[in-house]
Design a protein around this motif. Structure first.
Motif, PDB file in Angstrom:
ATOM      1  N   ALA A 259       2.042  -5.361   3.614  1.00  0.00           N
ATOM      2  CA  ALA A 259       1.580  -4.150   2.935  1.00  0.00           C
ATOM      3  C   ALA A 259       2.281  -3.981   1.579  1.00  0.00           C
ATOM      4  O   ALA A 259       1.647  -3.671   0.560  1.00  0.00           O
TER       5      ALA A 259
ATOM      6  N   ALA B 238       0.650  -4.062  -2.166  1.00  0.00           N
ATOM      7  CA  ALA B 238       0.821  -2.996  -3.154  1.00  0.00           C
ATOM      8  C   ALA B 238       1.449  -3.531  -4.433  1.00  0.00           C
ATOM      9  O   ALA B 238       1.038  -3.175  -5.545  1.00  0.00           O
TER      10      ALA B 238
ATOM     11  N   LEU C  94      -8.527  -5.576   2.002  1.00  0.00           N
ATOM     12  CA  LEU C  94      -7.671  -4.723   2.828  1.00  0.00           C
ATOM     13  C   LEU C  94      -7.957  -4.971   4.304  1.00  0.00           C
ATOM     14  O   LEU C  94      -9.124  -5.117   4.703  1.00  0.00           O
TER      15      LEU C  94
ATOM     16  N   TRP D  13      -6.829   0.241   6.661  1.00  0.00           N
ATOM     17  CA  TRP D  13      -5.866   0.521   5.592  1.00  0.00           C
ATOM     18  C   TRP D  13      -6.543   1.250   4.442  1.00  0.00           C
ATOM     19  O   TRP D  13      -7.744   1.109   4.215  1.00  0.00           O
TER      20      TRP D  13
ATOM     21  N   VAL E 113      -5.773   2.417   0.132  1.00  0.00           N
ATOM     22  CA  VAL E 113      -4.933   2.200  -1.040  1.00  0.00           C
ATOM     23  C   VAL E 113      -5.365   3.184  -2.125  1.00  0.00           C
ATOM     24  O   VAL E 113      -6.547   3.471  -2.282  1.00  0.00           O
TER      25      VAL E 113
ATOM     26  N   ARG F 287       3.527   4.717   4.593  1.00  0.00           N
ATOM     27  CA  ARG F 287       3.170   4.649   3.179  1.00  0.00           C
ATOM     28  C   ARG F 287       4.093   3.659   2.462  1.00  0.00           C
ATOM     29  O   ARG F 287       5.294   3.640   2.688  1.00  0.00           O
TER      30      ARG F 287
ATOM     31  N   LEU G 282      -0.051   2.474  -0.691  1.00  0.00           N
ATOM     32  CA  LEU G 282      -0.786   1.845   0.406  1.00  0.00           C
ATOM     33  C   LEU G 282      -0.499   2.628   1.676  1.00  0.00           C
ATOM     34  O   LEU G 282       0.664   2.855   2.036  1.00  0.00           O
TER      35      LEU G 282
END
Length: 823
Positions: free
Chosen positions: A41, A45, A188, A192, A194, A222, A236
């Protein structure tokens, strides 16, 4: 205790640590799964934040080109700047705005140039334009609603600060929808979400499984990554149930696996204990009679096999280390630049040669990408070919491109790139080989310049080149040779069988004889011949040739030049005709000059005697009238007589000037080496004796000499120094200098003063007789002196020039011909 019971206890004792280890590994596996999920993750990001920063960096770089453009300094050229800003729209799909420090838009590429535009809004949070003006650096602002488009926008501003003009800013406004589209391209995992958040917390763009879904609750995980170039953040979000589902599934699976493994191990251990007990019993039994227990041979074979396997592993490890050393030596000591480059363009590993080529240190280069140091003109082609390889359209590519070195200079390289993919076929990294070809490029450019210079030289010299191979009959003509012969360059060179048609029989016979001799002896030849061009025109040429030889010294043909000498022939003929009539013309001109001098002498005599007598009588009678009857005359009558006297004296001065001007243009010159410094000192001393009340500083450079007529030079210097003395009369601290100077590379003598000077706009009147640049009441004179000086200088083969400025004095510099030239 029975062996079976011991073995059962031993099995359970062995299973207990394994069970504990299994529980520990299950916990660690869940932690690892969670850490892997967090890393995935966070990397997602970060990658998205990096991609957004690269997009911002590219836009800032393009805006900076507009901000430093000279067009921005001149409002009259803003329409041209507007057209260049249109190019930004084509490249990045967003409009460009030019605004001043009062937030007033000067133009907006969304609207036609000249459209009245409102002021820029000042959004809440960080505003790009004020930040750029305050910091003097590019700035990215928070989201706002555009006054023209009425849509959600973000601004990127680059300041343009110059001394002497108002500050300006070049900015682009990017629709938030562009970043929403960018988020849509991100792969993704299910569930999820974003978001791209600006500095004040508003969502510029968001992607979630359900577009209408609100942000996840407090139990969501997060991952926030700050942008390096803006106040934005990439957030994210993974909902709690989505985040925990894989962990719970993994935990349950591991628990079941541990339970099944434990039961299986227990059952297997019980079964194995029976077999092992029987084997041990059999081994014990076999040892009783001195025989090896059953299975000992296999155990020994296994031991030997393990020993051999260990040896092979050791040999393989040794070979691997040697291979790594050879690769490292090849990589580090290669004569070309070698690098491993990530798919995003970042340098992963570079060798010293590449650092030397681009001028960056090793660690410094690893912080950059190849896009950062690629010349802007070559970047698009490089990226396009790299994209083609990434998409599978090609396995590798090569190109010649330029890198920007650290010192700002450019270096040409030959780049060869191949892509390495991982086990799943995804791009892993590029292998780039970089060869420095700067010297080759410079040599190619120099060769092109020399070829162009050679062609131009041949054209200017009317010189064409040719070659002929005797074995193949092949001929090569230069473009100038086609022009000389008047032959169409689209045609091949004239065949040997047709070449005689361009020459007279005698000329062709001479040329063939010379060529045959050169082929036989290897000696060069040269001959002149007249040719008849294809258009019927006649030209004279000089044909030169020499033998061409093979490596073994054998004559294989001829090569040489053909030069058009028609103009030289015509000039020689004209010169012969001129020489034939020269003596007659010299006699005629000498007679005419003698007659002219005689007439001039007669005129001078008339001026000197016939005109002076009436003037002397007029002046004498006027003086007598004043002396004898002056008391009987009123004031006005006395003034009339004074004017008659003044006019007669002025007329006498004019007659003297005309005679001096006449004498300066005739008479035989008697050349000698003249001490100019001494002559100037004597003249200035006489001027000082005549006007002892004046204090004039003089500077005379010693050692000044000229080759000329002393009488003429004295007259010229008296006029120049007399003018300098006269025109410094009203100067507080007058200064007259006589010094060395230069005119068109020739040594000169200069007379300078700091007096009244004159306007150079009227300099063309200086050397015209009777033309003056000052009023008579300011500085009296008749306007003959400088005309006389010019004639004297020109008689000596020299030039005279003046430079001046009103109130700052004047400088007159003149040259005489050198002694050899005068002789």
């Amino acid at each position: 205790m029975l062996l079976r019971s011991f073995l059962i206890r031993l099995v359970w004792l062995c299973l207990l640590p394994l069970l504990m280890l299994a529980v520990y590994m299950a916990v660690e596996t869940i932690k690892a799964e969670r850490q892997e999920r967090d890393t995935e993750a966070l990397n997602l990001a970060r990658n998205l934040a990096t991609a957004i920063d690269q997009n911002l960096r590219a836009r800032i770089g393009a805006l900076n080109i507009l901000a430093v453009s000279p067009l921005i300094d001149d409002p009259a050229r803003w329409p041209e700047l507007y057209q260049e800003a249109k190019g930004f729209l084509q490249s990045f799909g967003s409009h460009v705005i030019l605004a001043d420090a009062q937030m007033q838009m000067r133009f907006n590429t969304r609207e036609p140039y000249g459209t009245a535009l409102p002021r820029l809004p000042r959004p809440s949070g960080q505003a790009a334009v004020p930040t750029a003006f305050a910091t003097g650096e590019p700035a990215v602002g928070d989201m706002f609603v555009g006054p023209v488009s009425k849509g959600e926008l973000v601004a990127i501003a680059v300041p343009s600060l110059r001394e002497g003009r108002q500050p300006l800013v070049v900015l682009t406004v990017v629709e938030a929808s562009q970043y929403r589209k960018r988020l849509e391209q991100v792969a993704l995992p299910a569930g999820w979400a974003v978001s791209l958040i600006d500095g004040k917390g508003d969502a510029i763009a968001r992607r979630a499984p359900d577009p209408d879904e609100a942000p996840a609750g407090d139990d969501a995980e997060r991952f926030v990554v700050k942008s390096e170039l803006s106040p934005w953040s990439v957030v994210l979000e993974i909902p709690g149930e989505v985040y925990r589902a894989p962990l719970v599934s993994a935990g349950v699976g591991l628990a079941i696996g541990v339970l099944v493994a434990t039961l299986t191990g227990a059952v297997g251990g019980l079964f194995a204990s029976r077999r092992l007990g029987a084997a041990v019993a059999a081994l014990a039994d076999s040892g009783a009679d001195g025989r090896a227990p059953a299975g000992i041979t296999e155990i020994a074979a296994v031991r030997r096999m393990l020993d051999r396997s260990a040896e092979r592993r050791k040999e393989a490890e040794t070979a691997r280390l040697a291979s790594e050393r050879r690769f490292r030596a090849t990589f580090e000591q290669a004569a070309v630049g070698i690098a491993l480059v990530g798919p995003d363009g970042r340098w992963l590993k570079v060798n010293p040669k590449l650092c030397e080529i681009v001028g960056y240190g090793h660690d410094e280069l690893l912080t950059k990408s190849f896009q950062d140091i690629t010349h802007p003109d070559d970047l698009a082609s490089d990226l396009a070919q790299a994209r083609q390889v990434l998409d599978g359209g090609a396995e590798s590519y090569s190109m010649e491109k330029r890198y920007r070195r650290k010192d700002g200079s450019s270096v040409w390289v030959n780049l060869t790139v191949a892509l390495v993919r991982d086990e799943e076929g995804e791009p892993d990294y590029f292998i780039s080989v970089v060869e420095d070809i700067q010297r080759r490029k410079e040599a190619e450019a120099a060769l092109k310049e020399r070829e162009a210079a050679l062609k131009e030289a041949q054209r200017l010299a009317a010189l064409g080149s040719w070659s002929w191979n005797r074995d193949t009959g092949e001929q090569v003509w230069s473009a100038e040779l086609y022009r000389i012969y008047g032959r169409d360059p689209a045609l091949p060179p004239v065949p040997q069988s047709e070449a005689h048609g361009y020459f007279s029989p005698e000329g062709w016979a001479q040329i063939t004889a010379e060529a045959d001799a050169a082929l036989a002896t290897g000696l060069p030849f040269e001959c002149d011949a007249e040719i008849r061009r294809a258009d019927g025109g006649l030209r004279w040429v000089t044909i030169r040739g020499e033998a061409s030889r093979a490596a073994d010294g054998r004559v294989t043909g001829l090569h040489g030049t053909v030069q058009d000498i028609t103009e030289r022939k015509q000039a020689a003929e004209a010169l012969r005709e001129l020489n034939a009539s020269l003596e007659l013309r010299v006699e005629q001109r000498t007679a005419a000059l003698t007659a002219a001098n005689q007439e001039l002498d007669t005129f001078a005599y008339a001026v000197s005697h016939d005109l002076r007598a009436p003037l002397r009588a007029m002046n004498g009678f006027s003086q007598a009238l004043v002396e004898d009857y002056g008391d009987c005359l009123d004031g006005e009558a006395r003034r009339y007589l004074d004017q008659i006297c003044i006019a007669s004296r002025k007329m006498a001065d004019l007659i003297d000037g005309v005679l001096a001007l006449s004498r300066s243009a005739r008479g035989e010159l008697r050349h000698d080496t003249i001490d100019v410094s001494g002559m100037a000192a004597g003249i200035l001393a006489e001027l000082a004796r005549v006007e002892p009340e004046r204090t004039v500083a003089t500077e005379i450079e010693p050692g000044l000499t000229l080759w000329g007529d002393p009488r003429m030079l004295d007259a010229a210097l008296r006029n120049l120094l007399g003018n300098a003395w006269k025109y410094t009369a009203r100067t507080a601290a007058p200064l007259i200098r006589v010094h060395a100077g230069e005119l068109d590379g020739r040594p000169a003598v200069c007379v300078s003063d700091n007096g009244a000077g004159f306007d150079m706009a009227y300099a063309d009147r200086l050397f015209q007789p009777f033309r003056r640049l000052h009023r008579q009441d300011e500085f009296p004179g008749i306007g003959i002196g400088l005309a006389t000086v010019q004639r004297i200088v020109r008689r000596h083969g020299g030039e005279i020039r003046a430079t001046a400025a009103p109130g700052q004095g004047a400088t007159f510099c003149f040259t005489f011909a050198e002694q050899d030239a005068a002789a």
